[in-house]
Design a protein around this motif. Structure first.
Motif, PDB file in Angstrom:
ATOM      1  N   ALA A  15      22.263  23.598  38.073  1.00 43.73           N
ATOM      2  CA  ALA A  15      23.395  24.198  38.794  1.00 43.73           C
ATOM      3  C   ALA A  15      23.386  25.708  38.725  1.00 43.73           C
ATOM      4  O   ALA A  15      24.106  26.365  39.496  1.00 43.73           O
ATOM      5  CB  ALA A  15      24.712  23.657  38.246  1.00 43.73           C
ATOM      6  N   GLU A  18      22.122  26.820  42.017  1.00 43.39           N
ATOM      7  CA  GLU A  18      23.091  26.411  43.043  1.00 43.39           C
ATOM      8  C   GLU A  18      24.330  27.296  43.015  1.00 43.39           C
ATOM      9  O   GLU A  18      24.841  27.701  44.066  1.00 43.39           O
ATOM     10  CB  GLU A  18      23.481  24.946  42.819  1.00 43.39           C
ATOM     11  CG  GLU A  18      22.324  23.972  42.975  1.00 43.39           C
ATOM     12  CD  GLU A  18      22.681  22.580  42.488  1.00 43.39           C
ATOM     13  OE1 GLU A  18      23.870  22.346  42.124  1.00 43.39           O
ATOM     14  OE2 GLU A  18      21.787  21.714  42.467  1.00 43.39           O
ATOM     15  N   ASP A  19      24.821  27.595  41.816  1.00 48.35           N
ATOM     16  CA  ASP A  19      25.993  28.459  41.702  1.00 48.35           C
ATOM     17  C   ASP A  19      25.690  29.854  42.226  1.00 48.35           C
ATOM     18  O   ASP A  19      26.510  30.464  42.921  1.00 48.35           O
ATOM     19  CB  ASP A  19      26.445  28.555  40.243  1.00 48.35           C
ATOM     20  CG  ASP A  19      27.115  27.290  39.747  1.00 48.35           C
ATOM     21  OD1 ASP A  19      27.535  26.464  40.574  1.00 48.35           O
ATOM     22  OD2 ASP A  19      27.215  27.128  38.512  1.00 48.35           O
ATOM     23  N   ALA A  21      23.518  30.805  44.477  1.00 45.06           N
ATOM     24  CA  ALA A  21      23.463  30.790  45.940  1.00 45.06           C
ATOM     25  C   ALA A  21      24.859  30.675  46.543  1.00 45.06           C
ATOM     26  O   ALA A  21      25.187  31.358  47.528  1.00 45.06           O
ATOM     27  CB  ALA A  21      22.585  29.634  46.411  1.00 45.06           C
ATOM     28  N   ALA A  22      25.701  29.817  45.948  1.00 51.10           N
ATOM     29  CA  ALA A  22      27.058  29.640  46.481  1.00 51.10           C
ATOM     30  C   ALA A  22      27.880  30.917  46.339  1.00 51.10           C
ATOM     31  O   ALA A  22      28.672  31.267  47.232  1.00 51.10           O
ATOM     32  CB  ALA A  22      27.743  28.485  45.760  1.00 51.10           C
ATOM     33  N   ARG A  46      34.625  25.824  39.972  1.00 54.74           N
ATOM     34  CA  ARG A  46      33.515  25.577  39.048  1.00 54.74           C
ATOM     35  C   ARG A  46      33.993  25.597  37.593  1.00 54.74           C
ATOM     36  O   ARG A  46      33.560  24.790  36.770  1.00 54.74           O
ATOM     37  CB  ARG A  46      32.418  26.629  39.244  1.00 54.74           C
ATOM     38  CG  ARG A  46      31.756  26.653  40.619  1.00 54.74           C
ATOM     39  CD  ARG A  46      30.880  25.433  40.830  1.00 54.74           C
ATOM     40  NE  ARG A  46      29.851  25.664  41.811  1.00 54.74           N
ATOM     41  CZ  ARG A  46      29.967  25.449  43.125  1.00 54.74           C
ATOM     42  NH1 ARG A  46      31.112  25.007  43.615  1.00 54.74           N
ATOM     43  NH2 ARG A  46      28.951  25.677  43.958  1.00 54.74           N
TER      44      ARG A  46
END
Length: 415
Positions: A15, A18-19, A21-22, A46
């Motif tokens: 993650a 992923e975090d 990029a988000a 999150r």
């Protein structure tokens, strides 16, 4: 409850990427913008998946820019520019001024600045020799300059941004400009500077996740969310935010057995001369501050070849953190003098041992040179570099969470 198990969780956390990029997807996250609101909502979601989260709104001197324009009068061309956050407004019709190139723009360079639009060069922000933008701006204003233009030194990057630090007080109009605009104006030109800004009271979210340990003491892990609208604010500070989430996730199962708990703070208005964390800390009950054993602030932790802990003048903190990194075979540089370039400085001002972990210190060729510009995007942050930095940050965090009380008790006095 072992360091190896904790760092194993950090290393295996898919993650993290992923975090990151988000967070970048939310945009530049200028404080007060819809982009920042998206960023805070994402972080709150999150963080809530890890543990109970509270929002402790914090006041700061808000400001909204309605127009920023720099016009070369000889050609009639508008030059690329970005307002420095909170800068003083011009009259509605703007100011017509002659430019004066003051080179580096360190104090003492503005002897002929009175009534002119002065140019000063933006410097690589993470080096012992750096003269901060606000130091230059204040020196120009004291010398009677009518406007301040800070020049991004690298062609092809566009204008540089940053804070004026005015906070609703006295000041002069201030813009960041590109290297190309700086080369033109350095010749001595007549320009019109137009800056329409509105001061107003504002608040920023302060997101707080608290994970209790065996005592009431806390290690504060912090990162700021706000940035600038020119890029994605990826290095500064998508890297710190993503790492903070990863470390909190990995630590959550272990913290109840640690000598002290973990508080994760996500601050806003950091780019506004550190206003958010300063006001938040000042408003806390004294007993809550007294329970803060150490602050580890993650800000721009990828983009260079090495990591440095800026240890805010606490002489014992550098050796403590270096030993923590060395225990797992990781290098860590330290810089002792206080640098007031992120939220750690406000913890240090309260007597709390505080360090900023930053990448690229004394590496002016690193990607950290793109901070405050449109080039600060995820494209300049290799995911493996972010993971390596997060693992190093994890080693420091674990040492702070698990050290015996006497190891941390001496840190505040060793300053």
């Amino acid at each position: 409850m072992t360091l190896a198990a904790f760092l194993g969780r950090v290393a295996a956390d898919a993650a993290l990427a992923e975090d990151f990029a988000a967070i970048c997807d939310t945009g530049g996250r200028l404080q007060g913008s819809a982009s920042a609101a998206r960023g805070f909502a994402l972080m709150a979601e999150r963080m809530a998946a890890i543990g109970p989260v509270s929002d402790e709104p914090t006041p700061y001197a808000g400001w909204t820019c309605h127009e920023a324009r720099l016009t070369d009068l000889a050609s009639g061309r508008d030059l690329a520019c970005a307002p420095l956050l909170g800068a003083a407004a011009t009259p509605p019709e703007g100011l017509v001024l002659d430019t004066l190139d003051c080179g580096r723009g360190a104090p003492g360079a503005y002897g002929e600045a009175a009534g002119r639009a002065v140019l000063a060069r933006h410097e690589y922000p993470f080096a012992a020799w750096t003269v901060h933008r606000r130091v230059k701006l204040n020196a120009a204003a004291e010398a009677g300059a009518a406007a301040f233009l800070i020049v991004q030194p690298e062609p092809g990057v566009g204008p540089v941004s940053g804070s004026s630090g005015r906070g609703g007080g006295e000041g002069i109009p201030a813009l960041g400009i590109s290297a190309e605009a700086g080369a033109l104006l350095a010749e001595g030109r007549r320009v019109r500077v137009t800056l329409r800004g509105e001061d107003h009271a504002a608040t920023t979210p302060t997101l707080v996740l608290d994970l209790p340990g065996r005592s009431e003491d806390r290690v504060v892990l912090s990162a700021h969310l706000d940035g600038h609208p020119l890029g994605e604010s990826a290095i500064d500070n998508g890297t710190g935010l993503a790492a903070a989430l990863c470390l909190a996730r990995a630590a959550a199962p272990f913290v109840p057995d640690c000598p002290r708990g973990l508080t994760l703070c996500v601050f806003g208005a950091e780019e506004w001369a550190l206003a958010g964390s300063r006001a938040w800390l000042a408003a806390l009950p004294a007993e809550r501050r007294a329970r803060m054993a150490v602050n580890i602030n993650l800000d721009s932790i990828a983009g260079g070849s090495s990591l440095t802990a800026l240890t805010s003048g606490f002489a014992g903190l550098g050796p403590f953190l270096r030993d923590a990194a060395a225990a797992v075979g990781l290098p860590l540089r330290t810089h002792l003098p206080l640098m007031t370039n992120s939220d750690h400085a406000n913890f240090a001002a309260q007597g709390i041992p505080a360090a900023r972990l930053v990448s690229g210190f004394d590496e002016p060729g690193s990607a950290l040179r793109y901070l405050l510009t449109a080039a600060d995007t995820r494209a300049v942050v290799p995911v493996q570099e972010l993971k390596a930095a997060t693992i190093t940050a994890g080693a420091l965090l674990w040492a702070a969470l698990s050290a015996p009380p006497e190891a941390l008790a001496a840190l505040p006095s060793a300053r």
